[in-house]
Write an enzyme that holds these catalytic residues in place. Sequence first.
Site, PDB file in Angstrom:
ATOM      1  N   GLY A 318       0.840  -1.211   0.000  1.00  0.00           N
ATOM      2  CA  GLY A 318       0.000   0.000   0.000  1.00  0.00           C
ATOM      3  C   GLY A 318       0.867   1.249   0.000  1.00  0.00           C
ATOM      4  O   GLY A 318       0.571   2.235  -0.686  1.00  0.00           O
ATOM      5  N   TRP A 321       2.367   1.615  -3.405  1.00  0.00           N
ATOM      6  CA  TRP A 321       1.361   2.086  -4.363  1.00  0.00           C
ATOM      7  C   TRP A 321       1.380   3.622  -4.436  1.00  0.00           C
ATOM      8  O   TRP A 321       1.160   4.207  -5.503  1.00  0.00           O
ATOM      9  CB  TRP A 321      -0.026   1.607  -3.918  1.00  0.00           C
ATOM     10  CG  TRP A 321      -1.158   2.151  -4.755  1.00  0.00           C
ATOM     11  CD1 TRP A 321      -1.641   1.612  -5.917  1.00  0.00           C
ATOM     12  CD2 TRP A 321      -1.932   3.326  -4.513  1.00  0.00           C
ATOM     13  NE1 TRP A 321      -2.667   2.373  -6.407  1.00  0.00           N
ATOM     14  CE2 TRP A 321      -2.874   3.437  -5.557  1.00  0.00           C
ATOM     15  CE3 TRP A 321      -1.937   4.286  -3.517  1.00  0.00           C
ATOM     16  CZ2 TRP A 321      -3.796   4.473  -5.640  1.00  0.00           C
ATOM     17  CZ3 TRP A 321      -2.856   5.316  -3.583  1.00  0.00           C
ATOM     18  CH2 TRP A 321      -3.774   5.408  -4.630  1.00  0.00           C
ATOM     19  N   HIS A 322       1.671   4.260  -3.280  1.00  0.00           N
ATOM     20  CA  HIS A 322       1.643   5.723  -3.261  1.00  0.00           C
ATOM     21  C   HIS A 322       2.787   6.339  -4.065  1.00  0.00           C
ATOM     22  O   HIS A 322       2.644   7.445  -4.585  1.00  0.00           O
ATOM     23  CB  HIS A 322       1.702   6.241  -1.820  1.00  0.00           C
ATOM     24  CG  HIS A 322       0.383   6.116  -1.121  1.00  0.00           C
ATOM     25  ND1 HIS A 322      -0.027   4.954  -0.526  1.00  0.00           N
ATOM     26  CD2 HIS A 322      -0.613   7.014  -0.932  1.00  0.00           C
ATOM     27  CE1 HIS A 322      -1.231   5.131  -0.002  1.00  0.00           C
ATOM     28  NE2 HIS A 322      -1.611   6.368  -0.232  1.00  0.00           N
ATOM     29  N   GLY A 323       3.895   5.692  -4.119  1.00  0.00           N
ATOM     30  CA  GLY A 323       4.992   6.289  -4.873  1.00  0.00           C
ATOM     31  C   GLY A 323       6.199   5.383  -4.886  1.00  0.00           C
ATOM     32  O   GLY A 323       6.387   4.551  -3.984  1.00  0.00           O
ATOM     33  N   PHE A 460       0.532  10.223  -7.412  1.00  0.00           N
ATOM     34  CA  PHE A 460       0.449   8.780  -7.144  1.00  0.00           C
ATOM     35  C   PHE A 460      -0.309   8.081  -8.267  1.00  0.00           C
ATOM     36  O   PHE A 460      -0.536   6.934  -8.259  1.00  0.00           O
ATOM     37  CB  PHE A 460      -0.246   8.518  -5.810  1.00  0.00           C
ATOM     38  CG  PHE A 460       0.380   9.294  -4.674  1.00  0.00           C
ATOM     39  CD1 PHE A 460       1.749   9.497  -4.637  1.00  0.00           C
ATOM     40  CD2 PHE A 460      -0.391   9.839  -3.685  1.00  0.00           C
ATOM     41  CE1 PHE A 460       2.325  10.232  -3.614  1.00  0.00           C
ATOM     42  CE2 PHE A 460       0.183  10.556  -2.649  1.00  0.00           C
ATOM     43  CZ  PHE A 460       1.532  10.762  -2.613  1.00  0.00           C
TER      44      PHE A 460
END
Lengths: 460, 358
Positions: A318, A321-323, A460
């Site tokens: 997770g 996933w943001h960066g 993102f």
Amino acid sequence: MLFTQLEFPIFFIAVLISVWLCRTHTARNSLLLIASYYFYAYWDYRFCGLLLLSTVVDFVVARQMFRAQTTSGRRGLLLISLVVNLGVLGFFKYFNFFIDSARPLLESIGMSGQTLQIILPVGISFYTFQTLSYTIDVYRGVLKPVNRFLDFALYVAFFPQLVAGPIVRARELLPQLATVPPWSGRRFYGGAQQVLRGTVKKMLLADRLGEAVDIVFANPDFYDGPTLWLAAFAYAGQIYYDFSGYSDIAIGAAKMLGYRFPINFRHPYLARSAADFWHRWHMTLSRWLRDYLYISLGGNRISTIVTYRNLMITMTLGGLWHGAAWTFVLWGAWHGIALSVQRWIANHTHRRPPAVVGWTLTMGVVLLGWVLFRSPDLTIAQTMLIRMATFADGIAWYPPLAMLALACLLLEHVAWRTRLRKAMRLPINAWYSPIATTIMIWALLLYAPRGFRPFVYFQF
Amino acid sequence: MKSTPVQSLVTTWLIGAITGTLLIALTSPLFVRSYAPLHADAVRRVWTLPPGQTYRWRSEGYANTSIGPHGMPGRTSLDGPKNPAGPKTAAGPGEWGTRLALWGDSQAEGVCVADQQKLFARIEAQTDDKIAVLPLARSGEDAADWVTQIPLVEQPFQIDAHVLLIVDLPDLASAVNAPVPPPSTSDISAANSAIAARLPAFIIQAARHLLTESDDTTRRKLRFGIGPVAETSANQLTTSPAIEQQRDEIDWQSALRALRQSTDRPIVILYAPKVPQIIGNQMVPSDPTAESFAAMKPIAESLNVRVIDARPALLKSAFAGDWPHGFQNGQIGAGHLNACGNNLLASLLVDAMKQPNK
């Protein structure tokens, strides 16, 4: 196109008028699809192809999957969808990150560690997860594939949620897109208020806080401990108002067009535990990670150790996933640890800590996480944390408008727990609604910081 | 006749909109700067802030400025010590007399600080009011404006010497562009003044925000074409090419001679560039126009123009934690001179007065 650009209200009003004049479902959805692709092409038309590729692949795969007779056949088709979607996401978002991270290894075996000039397509993380939810649901048999390509293409590209969510699942939106929604003045007004509220959150609060955050995080060495603490709190406020503001605009715009999106935020800074925080923060992503990753890994059904492992994997991915940066990975892992520790304590004590203790600990975890999340690299994060902990000397800078925005954050969260909650929605018949609405519009015109300020979650 | 629910709703919203607007109008002076109608000054022959009014500044720094005669920011009269022996001439550069004219741009104008913290006030305070300093600086002006005005004000204001606060060296080089034309009804300032005289500040500010880009001057252009659009380099930390080019092209002989020829009274250049500056993730202690300053200084001194270099004092102050530029509601270490910066420059000037032959 940004929701906060002056061009957006002009575009949106034109779309609203045209859409509500459409009598047939095909005309309406066609118009919305064209508007959505234009909305995306406004940034860069070249990436519309990726959007279309993802749409076509998942539409075809889902239909074939539904017809497939064998489990292996369905599994193979799911694999195609996963490879195409995650392959595209992986290449555009993570290729350089992995090359950078693996450079010593690659060079030791004589391979090149060269990175590529890659532009990250806006919203790719969001629409990839959205289309994946569709194929996985069809694979699991909880959703029938959609027959009309137009509806599915609109589901993937629908402009209010295209670039930064909320991540709307197919079973939530596709049935709504199958018919012409009835006009509702009340819903339209509610949507307009939500759009205005979101714009105020973004432009008046998040952007104002962002001014202070950007300067301090650029070089924490210059500033004293209290200023760094203020910057950390300011970032907590900025990212909340930025993203929840975006979500409000997206949900409100969809409402004005006649559609319902799930909520994405529920005052996360009232959370009393790490789990509670994730039930209030970016709720559609939490839900996606739970349903399509955590449960797929076995969830908490196998053993205690596997549960902890699953929590850590889910939260770390997770974070990623943001960066594509180690700060995001660490941020995710940090929340994974917090969730695991909370679960361990709950399993062993069978008692919840007092509310104040739970809230304070949770906010500490969240704040420390935000420092990791915002820092451009691990060195800056380390500097921030050390100087915050030691209350180091430096420039004392307390921008009054940023502090005012933080006071708004506090008051808004407190007011939400009182009877003011209903009033904050500004009902159409209430005497104070037109006053508050007028003040918000004037305040946007007068007091919003100037310049180009994209939403934080666009990256993102 | 009873009103229908729709009529009642419309009435409620109309009254509410008016009430909300009134509330904004009442509270806006706390947050919105003044848009004062400019005044064409008959003596100085330039547009000035309107005498007798109060000017609010709210964006970087937060202060109200009383506008005095001839648009002097913060000084409400021309009174003050006068030299009984009459004005001094360039023949005696060490003795500056008792009435100084302060020229400069927005840094010397100082509307972002309170009147008693402005540069002119600090100089007067540090000399126990034995010296009168007339703040004639105005935002956006350069040496072309000063050279034009200097001969006009010397006699009426009984000026003994001129102090030029120079932050950007190209401002000084503009002396060759003098004289500037006097105010005219066809100026943009005249048009802006007419708007400012008619409309409240909050409406002007809202219109500006809607109609202009973030620089407040470029007219906003809407884009409806698809992307991508070419990226602009927003964060240029180094010296701009324009400054680099000007460094080579500045004809200091001509510029300083134009300045010198505008008066026979002492001229002092107080050089105070924005150093050190915090820009992005860098602290920039160096002066990007240092070479140009080094070229200018000997020429100025040969023309009997005294030069005070404030850079070492500015750097020392910042490294001691007292940043001379920037405000809490802007950014510490960037922007205009604050109270600390003005006090520092006043000290340098007063010290220089005490050492006339240096």
